[in-house]
Scaffold this active site. Structure first.
Site, PDB file in Angstrom:
ATOM      1  N   THR A  70     -22.142 -16.765  34.349  1.00  0.00           N
ATOM      2  CA  THR A  70     -22.676 -15.877  33.311  1.00  0.00           C
ATOM      3  C   THR A  70     -21.590 -15.325  32.394  1.00  0.00           C
ATOM      4  O   THR A  70     -21.824 -15.041  31.235  1.00  0.00           O
ATOM      5  CB  THR A  70     -23.455 -14.714  33.971  1.00  0.00           C
ATOM      6  OG1 THR A  70     -24.457 -15.276  34.801  1.00  0.00           O
ATOM      7  CG2 THR A  70     -24.095 -13.800  32.945  1.00  0.00           C
ATOM      8  N   ILE A  75     -24.616 -19.776  24.084  1.00  0.00           N
ATOM      9  CA  ILE A  75     -25.565 -20.353  23.133  1.00  0.00           C
ATOM     10  C   ILE A  75     -27.003 -20.165  23.608  1.00  0.00           C
ATOM     11  O   ILE A  75     -27.299 -20.343  24.784  1.00  0.00           O
ATOM     12  CB  ILE A  75     -25.308 -21.877  22.973  1.00  0.00           C
ATOM     13  CG1 ILE A  75     -23.845 -22.172  22.630  1.00  0.00           C
ATOM     14  CG2 ILE A  75     -26.262 -22.485  21.952  1.00  0.00           C
ATOM     15  CD1 ILE A  75     -23.372 -21.581  21.338  1.00  0.00           C
ATOM     16  N   HIS A  97     -30.043 -22.152  23.310  1.00  0.00           N
ATOM     17  CA  HIS A  97     -30.392 -23.508  22.889  1.00  0.00           C
ATOM     18  C   HIS A  97     -31.840 -23.585  22.408  1.00  0.00           C
ATOM     19  O   HIS A  97     -32.718 -22.916  22.954  1.00  0.00           O
ATOM     20  CB  HIS A  97     -30.185 -24.486  24.053  1.00  0.00           C
ATOM     21  CG  HIS A  97     -28.747 -24.680  24.404  1.00  0.00           C
ATOM     22  ND1 HIS A  97     -27.928 -25.530  23.704  1.00  0.00           N
ATOM     23  CD2 HIS A  97     -27.973 -24.121  25.369  1.00  0.00           C
ATOM     24  CE1 HIS A  97     -26.705 -25.491  24.232  1.00  0.00           C
ATOM     25  NE2 HIS A  97     -26.704 -24.648  25.243  1.00  0.00           N
ATOM     26  N   VAL A 156     -23.281 -13.425  51.591  1.00  0.00           N
ATOM     27  CA  VAL A 156     -24.217 -13.955  52.599  1.00  0.00           C
ATOM     28  C   VAL A 156     -23.519 -15.002  53.467  1.00  0.00           C
ATOM     29  O   VAL A 156     -22.963 -15.969  52.942  1.00  0.00           O
ATOM     30  CB  VAL A 156     -25.456 -14.580  51.914  1.00  0.00           C
ATOM     31  CG1 VAL A 156     -26.373 -15.232  52.951  1.00  0.00           C
ATOM     32  CG2 VAL A 156     -26.203 -13.526  51.109  1.00  0.00           C
ATOM     33  N   ARG A 169     -20.007 -24.973  35.874  1.00  0.00           N
ATOM     34  CA  ARG A 169     -21.451 -25.241  35.835  1.00  0.00           C
ATOM     35  C   ARG A 169     -21.951 -25.587  37.233  1.00  0.00           C
ATOM     36  O   ARG A 169     -21.296 -26.331  37.955  1.00  0.00           O
ATOM     37  CB  ARG A 169     -21.740 -26.467  34.962  1.00  0.00           C
ATOM     38  CG  ARG A 169     -21.209 -26.431  33.560  1.00  0.00           C
ATOM     39  CD  ARG A 169     -21.392 -27.836  32.969  1.00  0.00           C
ATOM     40  NE  ARG A 169     -20.909 -27.932  31.603  1.00  0.00           N
ATOM     41  CZ  ARG A 169     -19.639 -28.155  31.273  1.00  0.00           C
ATOM     42  NH1 ARG A 169     -18.709 -28.274  32.201  1.00  0.00           N
ATOM     43  NH2 ARG A 169     -19.293 -28.266  30.005  1.00  0.00           N
ATOM     44  N   ILE A 202     -28.952 -24.424  38.163  1.00  0.00           N
ATOM     45  CA  ILE A 202     -29.166 -23.904  36.810  1.00  0.00           C
ATOM     46  C   ILE A 202     -27.910 -24.162  35.977  1.00  0.00           C
ATOM     47  O   ILE A 202     -27.004 -23.343  35.892  1.00  0.00           O
ATOM     48  CB  ILE A 202     -29.530 -22.402  36.838  1.00  0.00           C
ATOM     49  CG1 ILE A 202     -30.641 -22.119  37.842  1.00  0.00           C
ATOM     50  CG2 ILE A 202     -29.925 -21.944  35.431  1.00  0.00           C
ATOM     51  CD1 ILE A 202     -31.945 -22.844  37.592  1.00  0.00           C
ATOM     52  N   CYS A 209      -9.876   1.791  22.229  1.00  0.00           N
ATOM     53  CA  CYS A 209      -9.505   0.399  21.924  1.00  0.00           C
ATOM     54  C   CYS A 209      -9.411   0.263  20.412  1.00  0.00           C
ATOM     55  O   CYS A 209     -10.417   0.297  19.718  1.00  0.00           O
ATOM     56  CB  CYS A 209     -10.555  -0.556  22.484  1.00  0.00           C
ATOM     57  SG  CYS A 209     -10.392  -2.253  21.899  1.00  0.00           S
ATOM     58  N   CYS A 239      -8.270  -2.289  18.544  1.00  0.00           N
ATOM     59  CA  CYS A 239      -8.637  -3.578  17.943  1.00  0.00           C
ATOM     60  C   CYS A 239     -10.143  -3.681  17.712  1.00  0.00           C
ATOM     61  O   CYS A 239     -10.597  -4.185  16.701  1.00  0.00           O
ATOM     62  CB  CYS A 239      -8.188  -4.737  18.820  1.00  0.00           C
ATOM     63  SG  CYS A 239      -6.429  -4.778  19.129  1.00  0.00           S
ATOM     64  N   CYS A 284      -4.845  -0.544  25.173  1.00  0.00           N
ATOM     65  CA  CYS A 284      -5.878   0.352  25.715  1.00  0.00           C
ATOM     66  C   CYS A 284      -6.005   0.288  27.227  1.00  0.00           C
ATOM     67  O   CYS A 284      -6.554   1.200  27.827  1.00  0.00           O
ATOM     68  CB  CYS A 284      -7.233   0.094  25.053  1.00  0.00           C
ATOM     69  SG  CYS A 284      -7.972  -1.503  25.456  1.00  0.00           S
TER      70      CYS A 284
END
Lengths: 475, 418
Positions: free
Chosen positions: A42, A48, A50, A172, A308, A333, A396, A398, A438
């Site tokens: 994640t 994207i 899709h 687990v 993946r 997934i 921060c 930036c 920062c």
């Protein structure tokens, strides 16, 4: 106590599952082995949304991709998520690719995804930085970009506000079944009637703990370049190349923050190998330059890699295990997993509803993400500072993130305990200096909030300590 | 709020510019500083070696800053700490936020940009491998140790031999850490010679020239790095790998002027310096906006920052009180063979002579720095040794400047200069 449902894995699939289940009168718990949600694929993917022209028509993947696309744009509005429905192009370089685009267009039509083939001149007009070698492109207006971990946070926080429990550090190591399932992690155990396997690259391992072997995860890593905002405006949409057997090919895309992302590669790897290699990065760069020759890779601010959860099957593996009642896999997934996640969760509800009556709660509270301080108007900024002066203190520089926004992270149902946890929620350290200025200040704010010594604050996953001790300490 | 001169940044550049503006007749001067205290990065530079040129004595960073802060306190210059400039607006006003001020607009007759610079990061140099904790920019580690009072690790490799990296090598040793190596991509160090001796040689820390880090290892905390030799094109040579078991990697791989506000205000930037293009009075391409210090170009010595900022502050005061200086038909300074950049890039026609800071592109011995205009040699300056890590300065007197055409080209003449 016996839970109605236990979800193993706090990635975007687990969070989406928790989100959907939290609408119903079910006692649900999410078990996550790390110290935060969104720490697997994640947090390291192409970000994207899709359109859905790519998956083979008739597959679960095709159906959930298309459904997920619609759901994500709806969630983005409802949960106040960063998003841009900027559309995507698949580029063709020559005759063979032109044929490939026609095949994709046929799939798009079957999957009911709006798409059009755009000729060279029109393509030029829309995306002036593309290579002269492009002969045509497939345009998909419903594609776009989001911030994957932000979606995960919004889903998980909503679930938590609606009664779902989250247990972190729960790795687990066994699942057994008497009348109900017993899930163990060291000395801890959780009892539940339904087990939902959303364990990403470990989903085959978790499956095999509870039920007969069904599939094997074949992890494949993807490496990326993330470039400065100076490069973000070079293209307006997601630019793909024709997909191959290894994946959807190297893309060049703006991000929701206005940076530019180039990647991913696709190479087999160990489950947790998120290292980058010089050769692969060079390969990714060359492929990116093939689509958009003017990208300046000297403006790189970060390389990263995600893994993946590919399997030995072509499709997602979603459903109750044929030989293990009430053990439901949301497994394998891979891409387009992020897009499909909300639809996968809806599918889960359909699966459970077919087995038992689900009763909706009277009240379901959405946990909206706050609008970043920097995106507010001057009047709104002034009003916020008047209410809480911490919003006037920029931590921060930036990314212009204020102390108020960092403090707000701690008030959420799933407060971050790490530097990167704050980074992903508030945006501190995301910019050009990558936290050089920062980090010490964010670090102090986390330690202050939890009332612990700064040496106890970690960067990211457990064990990623930042400080080895105090100065002037005798060894 | 209305001021004659507003200075963005309260580090050494901003302090000197504000004081100079004040001394040159600007009655209302304000410094906007994003940190909670004045002094900038000097506050964490607790080693000595500052002020040899300006004060003719050796001070630590906080002492050097402290002298200017004291003078600011004694003046009527206003200081807004814990305040961040969000934008430079079209009328040269500033939009500023702070916890105490709220969101305010500052109007000023002239602005001085003094935002300093930031460190290049791991991403900027794309070091392959894992992404564990334990990889710090040298400046961030310096802040943790010198300001916050925490140690960042025990077994250290340093990538880059810029001054901050060298200073941190010594600092880590003094705090009881073991510094295994200092690794430099180039065949020479970009740090000052005195720092090589005092920070590496005195502590027996090996310096590997023409080497770089080619792999970072560690799933959670850093466990080691691979160091490889590089060829003349700076590409790693297979078979030369050395493994170091370390828990900390400090990066000292260059500094970049921090010009986000400048770019957003559409002020012209020189791609060679990454700072604003400036005239000899340190005025940028936008009238009434001046720049000085590391935001214009990265300096080696704070003393030179002070000198440059004093000039910028004076010019800003003149602009605010007397009106704009004439910039018509300015001379353009061009970079010829061997020259990396020059500051200023533009020199006014009526300038009373011009001092030009510049850096060379490589290490050379026995060269001449030549200023040429319209095909004529205007001036030449001999140097026994020049290096990219050591900023050079020449002064072209008014008499010679008057002989120049529209362009002045600076180049190096000598053996091996390309």
């Amino acid at each position: 106590m016996i839970y109605d449902a236990v979800i193993i894995g706090g990635g975007v699939v687990g969070a989406a599952a928790a989100f959907e289940l939290s609408r119903y009168k079910l006692k649900t718990v999410v078990l996550e082995r790390e110290n935060d949600v969104a720490l697997g694929a994640t947090r390291a993917n192409s970000a994207i949304v899709h359109a859905g022209y790519d998956p083979e028509p008739g597959t679960v993947m095709a159906r959930l991709n298309v459904e997920g696309n619609a759901l994500i744009w709806e969630l983005a509005e409802k949960l106040n998520l960063h998003h841009s429905r900027c559309g995507s192009y698949v580029l063709a370089f020559g005759k063979e690719d032109d044929e490939h685009l026609k095949e994709l267009k046929r799939r798009a039509d079957q999957n009911k995804v709006p798409c059009e083939i755009v000729g060279r001149d029109e393509l030029r007009r829309r995306e002036s930085a593309l290579s002269d070698e492009c002969t045509s492109a497939l345009y998909a207006p419903t594609a776009g970009v989001i911030l994957p971990w932000e979606l995960c946070f919004a889903l998980a926080e909503t679930a938590a506000k609606n009664g779902v429990e989250f247990r972190f550090g729960f790795n687990v190591d066994s699942i057994s079944k008497r009348d109900e399932f017993i899930i163990k992690s060291g000395e801890q155990e959780v009892h539940a009637h339904i087990v939902i396997n959303a364990a990403g690259v470990y989903s085959d391992v978790v499956n095999d703990m509870a039920a007969p072997h069904l599939f094997t995860v074949k992890p494949a890593k993807g490496e990326y370049w993330l470039l400065d905002k100076s490069q973000g405006g070079i293209v307006n949409s997601v630019i793909f190349q024709c997909p191959g057997p290894e994946g959807k090919g190297i893309l060049v895309s703006p991000t929701v923050h206005g940076n530019l992302i180039v990647g991913p590669s696709a190479t087999p790897c160990e489950r947790e190998d998120v290292s980058c290699g010089a050769d692969i990065l060079e390969f990714v760069k060359q492929k990116g330059l093939k689509s958009v020759p003017s990208v300046n890779f000297r403006e790189n601010i970060r390389n990263f890699c995600g893994v993946r959860a590919n399997t030995d099957r072509d499709d997602f593996i979603i459903g109750e295990h044929p030989e293990c009642e009430n053990f439901i896999n949301l497994a394998g997934i891979k891409s387009p997993g992020l897009t499909s996640a909300p639809a996968i969760a809806r599918e889960l509800v359909r699966i459970i509803a077919a087995k038992q009556k689900l009763e909706e709660k009277e009240q379901f509270i959405l946990s909206k993400r706050p609008t970043p301080f920097k995106a507010l108007s001057d009047d709104e900024k002034a009003a916020l500072i008047a209410k809480d002066p911490a919003y006037g203190r920029i931590i921060c520089r930036c990314e212009t993130v204020s102390e108020g926004e960092i403090k707000a992270c701690f008030d959420s149902p799933l407060p971050p305990r790490t530097l990167d946890g704050v980074k992903r929620r508030a945006g501190t350290g995301m910019g050009r200096c990558q936290g050089g200025f920062c980090a010490p200040r964010v670090h102090a704010l986390i330690a202050g909030y939890f009332g612990v010594d700064e040496t106890e604050i970690e960067k990211d996953r457990n064990g990623s300590y930042i400080l080895s001790g105090h100065t002037k300490e005798v060894k | 709020m209305k001021y004659d001169v507003a200075v963005i940044g309260g580090g050494p550049a901003g302090l000197a510019a504000a004081l100079s503006a004040y001394e040159h007749g600007a009655k209302k001067v304000v410094i906007v500083e994003r940190d909670r205290v004045l002094g900038g990065i000097l506050n964490q530079c607790i080693h000595n070696g500052f002020g040899l040129h300006h004060f003719k004595e050796e001070l630590t960073g906080p002492e050097y800053a402290g002298r200017f802060v004291q003078l600011v306190r004694e003046s009527s210059i206003e200081v807004l700490c814990d305040c961040m400039v969000l934008s430079i607006n079209d009328d040269n006003s500033l939009t500023v936020v702070g916890p105490e001020t709220g969101l305010i607009r500052i109007e000023a007759g002239a602005l001085v940009l003094a935002m300093g610079c930031r460190e290049r990061t791991r991403g900027a140099i794309s070091v392959p491998g894992d992404r564990p904790s334990g990889v710090f920019t040298a400046g961030a580690a310096q802040r943790y140790i010198n300001i916050e009072g925490y140690m960042v690790g025990k077994r250290v490799v340093i990538l880059g031999s810029g001054d901050i990296g060298l200073i941190m090598a010594r600092r880590m040793m003094l705090e009881g850490a073991e510094v295994l190596a200092c690794v430099e991509l180039m065949p020479y160090s970009n740090g000052l010679g005195r720092n090589i001796v005092q920070c590496l040689e005195d502590y027996g820390i090996p310096l590997y020239l023409s080497h770089t880090v080619t792999r970072i290892r560690g799933e959670r905390r850093l466990t080691g790095v691979t160091v490889s030799q590089v060829d003349e094109n700076r590409r790693p040579i297979a078979g030369t790998e050395k493994e170091f078991d370390c828990d900390t990697l400090l990066l000292s791989v260059g500094l970049i002027p921090e010009n986000e506000l400048t770019r957003a205000a559409a002020i012209a930037i020189d791609p060679r310096t990454n700072g604003p293009v400036v005239y000899d009075n340190m005025e940028t391409s936008r009238r009434g906006v001046f720049g000085c210090g590391n935001v214009v170009h990265v300096h080696d010595l704070v003393d030179f920052v002070t000198a440059e900022s004093t000039a910028a502050g004076a010019a800003a005061a003149d602009y605010a009180t007397k009106g704009p200086a004439a910039h018509e038909n300015a001379y353009t300074v061009k970079n010829g063979a061997g020259i990396g950049y020059t500051v200023p890039q533009l020199i006014s026609r009526d300038a009373d002579g011009a001092g030009i800071f510049f850096r060379v592109r490589n290490v050379y011995a026995n060269v001449a720095i030549v200023a040429e205009s319209g095909g004529k040699r205007i001036a030449a300056f001999k140097r026994e040794h020049v290096a990219p890590g050591e900023m050079e300065r020449i002064v072209i007197p008014k008499k010679l400047l008057d002989m120049c055409g529209d362009e002045i080209t600076l180049y190096l003449e000598g053996e091996g200069v390309k």
